[in-house]
Design an enzyme around this catalytic site. Structure first.
Site, PDB file in Angstrom:
ATOM      1  CE1 TYR A  11      -4.065  -1.972   0.364  1.00  0.00           C
ATOM      2  CE2 TYR A  11      -2.663  -3.341   1.736  1.00  0.00           C
ATOM      3  CZ  TYR A  11      -3.825  -3.161   1.024  1.00  0.00           C
ATOM      4  OH  TYR A  11      -4.744  -4.175   0.945  1.00  0.00           O
ATOM      5  CG  ASN A  25     -11.037  -2.596  -7.789  1.00  0.00           C
ATOM      6  OD1 ASN A  25     -11.731  -2.158  -8.692  1.00  0.00           O
ATOM      7  ND2 ASN A  25     -10.059  -3.457  -7.981  1.00  0.00           N
ATOM      8  CB  CYS A  30      -7.684  -4.399  -5.590  1.00  0.00           C
ATOM      9  SG  CYS A  30      -9.099  -5.504  -5.686  1.00  0.00           S
ATOM     10  CG  HIS A  31      -5.596 -10.036  -7.025  1.00  0.00           C
ATOM     11  ND1 HIS A  31      -6.323  -9.479  -8.068  1.00  0.00           N
ATOM     12  CD2 HIS A  31      -4.594 -10.749  -7.594  1.00  0.00           C
ATOM     13  CE1 HIS A  31      -5.783  -9.852  -9.214  1.00  0.00           C
ATOM     14  NE2 HIS A  31      -4.733 -10.623  -8.964  1.00  0.00           N
ATOM     15  CD  GLU A  40      -2.305 -12.272 -10.865  1.00  0.00           C
ATOM     16  OE1 GLU A  40      -1.342 -11.559 -10.542  1.00  0.00           O
ATOM     17  OE2 GLU A  40      -3.443 -11.810 -11.046  1.00  0.00           O
TER      18      GLU A  40
END
Length: 172
Positions: A105, A128, A136-137, A163
């Site tokens: 962040y 979001n 946002c993850h 991912e």
């Protein structure tokens, strides 16, 4: 109702490895993705109209399926996220985080030129309206810990593992 549109939002539900996702928008842009559980649940408003055949939703579901199959790394969909100028700045910055990477962040706050606005960045990230597509993850705590996510921390972990290539089992 979205500014510039007099018609109600259209929506559909799409099954995924993380549960049913609600997709909502108009012919020209996706406006919401909602999770089946967690704080990111989106419920259709009374005036929304179900329309699973909307070409936008067909494109979105094809791309979501490819993402969950591990073959799509970047979404190419028309989006219309809503929010304040600051929230939209954060959403734009989220879209620059590469697939398979994470930032804190604090990193995101520095990127948008507000290094002391870490909490505000976290709040904007939490609002979001288009999770997964606007990633946002990929935002984690400064210490590397997983922090809040609209679909819940198990879903966030699932997406990050997907991912990173570590995820071999379905979440549900």
């Amino acid at each position: 109702m979205t500014a510039g549109h007099t018609a109600p939002l259209q929506y559909t539900h799409h099954p995924s490895p993380i549960g049913s996702l609600l997709l909502a928008g108009h012919d020209d842009a996706l406006e919401f993705i909602g999770f089946a559980s967690g704080k990111g649940v989106v419920t259709p408003a009374a005036d929304w109209q179900t329309n699973p055949d909307l070409p936008l939703f067909q494109a979105c579901t094809q791309q979501l399926d490819a993402y969950f199959a591990g073959t799509l790394r970047q979404f190419d969909l028309p989006l219309r996220p809503q929010g304040t100028d600051f929230q939209c700045q954060v959403l734009a910055a989220l879209q620059t985080i590469p697939y398979g990477k994470t930032v804190s962040y604090a990193d995101l706050a520095r990127q948008i030129g507000h290094p002391k606005a870490v909490r505000a960045v976290g709040a904007a990230n939490g609002r979001n309206p288009l999770p997964i597509v606007i990633p946002c993850h990929r935002v984690i705590g400064q210490d590397g810990s997983l922090t809040g996510f609209g679909g819940g921390l198990p879903v966030k972990r699932f997406l990050l593992e997907l991912e990173s290539g570590l995820n071999t089992l379905p979440l549900i």
